[in-house]
Design an enzyme around this catalytic site. Structure first.
Site, PDB file in Angstrom:
ATOM      1  CG  ASN A 120      -2.195  -0.778   1.006  1.00 49.55           C
ATOM      2  OD1 ASN A 120      -2.640  -0.963  -0.122  1.00 49.55           O
ATOM      3  ND2 ASN A 120      -2.782  -1.261   2.087  1.00 49.55           N
ATOM      4  CG  HIS A 125      -4.604   2.710   0.157  1.00 51.62           C
ATOM      5  ND1 HIS A 125      -4.547   1.862   1.237  1.00 51.62           N
ATOM      6  CD2 HIS A 125      -4.028   3.876   0.568  1.00 51.62           C
ATOM      7  CE1 HIS A 125      -3.982   2.479   2.266  1.00 51.62           C
ATOM      8  NE2 HIS A 125      -3.655   3.704   1.883  1.00 51.62           N
ATOM      9  CG  ASP A 129      -8.383  -1.899  -2.969  1.00 55.05           C
ATOM     10  OD1 ASP A 129      -8.109  -2.209  -1.789  1.00 55.05           O
ATOM     11  OD2 ASP A 129      -9.066  -0.910  -3.281  1.00 55.05           O
ATOM     12  CD  GLU A 155      -3.205  -6.926   6.359  1.00 53.07           C
ATOM     13  OE1 GLU A 155      -2.218  -6.750   7.099  1.00 53.07           O
ATOM     14  OE2 GLU A 155      -4.194  -6.170   6.364  1.00 53.07           O
TER      15      GLU A 155
END
Length: 231
Positions: A120, A125, A129, A155
């Site tokens: 991240n 981000h 994803d 996660e």
């Protein structure tokens, strides 16, 4: 037909039979009432219109029921599915776990993506994803009548496999770790760590999760990209 297709058909048949009986009785009267041909056709037309109208109503009603049932199923799926990954969400997992604790033996795997914060922080981000979706797609291949895969949060993921021993669950977790480590993401291998356990007769939801979480912590501490277990 407000009472349903079968009962509606039966009641309509009875009504027409009564009408036919009345006409027959009049025909047997010494001084029968004269019924013109036009009146007979009117009766037939009304009967046909009755059948067509209520058959149409019945068909429409059942179509509406089917549509409503489909929408209810869709709402149910959305309520128990993680939007990003398409796996079950935590609420669905909690219900499944509580149910299995009452009736079945199962293996429990708690999985965490290694260095996810670094992904991240380095790539953003949205790329994080994507990593979640990649891992989820691997886990989806495990989904079956005996395996439930869910996103636990962040996660972390959970896999529950019904009817497995500890050794079998460890083998499944090891296979997952190996498969995911073969995936390159931004020119680096993805990796995951797994904590494995099985349920005991005196378990509750919290005790199962605590054992798996403790094993996962050891897997992280001992170098990541590995499987640890608690019996």
């Amino acid at each position: 037909y407000l009472v349903g297709r079968n009962w509606g058909s039966l009641l309509s048949a009875i009504a027409f039979a009564v009408c036919a009986f009345i006409v027959y009785q009049h025909s047997q009267n010494p001084e029968p009432v004269k019924v013109g041909l036009g009146s007979v056709f009117n009766i037939i037309e009304v009967a046909i219109a009755h059948i067509i109208l209520f058959r149409f109503y019945e068909k429409t009603r059942f179509a509406a029921y089917d549509t409503l049932a489909e929408k209810n199923q869709l709402i149910k799926r959305l309520a128990e599915t993680d939007k990003l990954t398409g796996l079950f969400n935590r609420e669905k997992l909690d219900r499944t776990l509580s149910s299995l604790l009452k009736s079945s033996n199962f293996g429990f795997i708690l999985l965490d993506i290694d260095y996810f914060k670094e992904i991240n922080d380095t790539y953003g981000h949205l790329e994080g994803d994507k990593a979640l979706v990649i891992v989820a797609s691997k886990l989806k291949s495990l989904s079956s009548s005996k395996a439930v895969c869910a996103r636990w949060g962040g996660e972390e993921f959970v896999i529950i496999i019904e009817g497995t021993t500890l050794d079998e669950t460890k083998e499944i977790a090891t296979s997952i770790v190996k498969d995911i480590n073969g995936i390159y993401f931004h020119e680096k291998r993805l990796s995951v760590s797994c904590g494995v356990t099985i349920n005991h007769s005196d378990d509750n939801t919290l005790t199962v999760i605590e054992r798996a979480d403790s094993a996962l912590y050891r897997a992280k501490k001992n170098g990541r990209n590995r499987v640890e277990f608690n019996e």
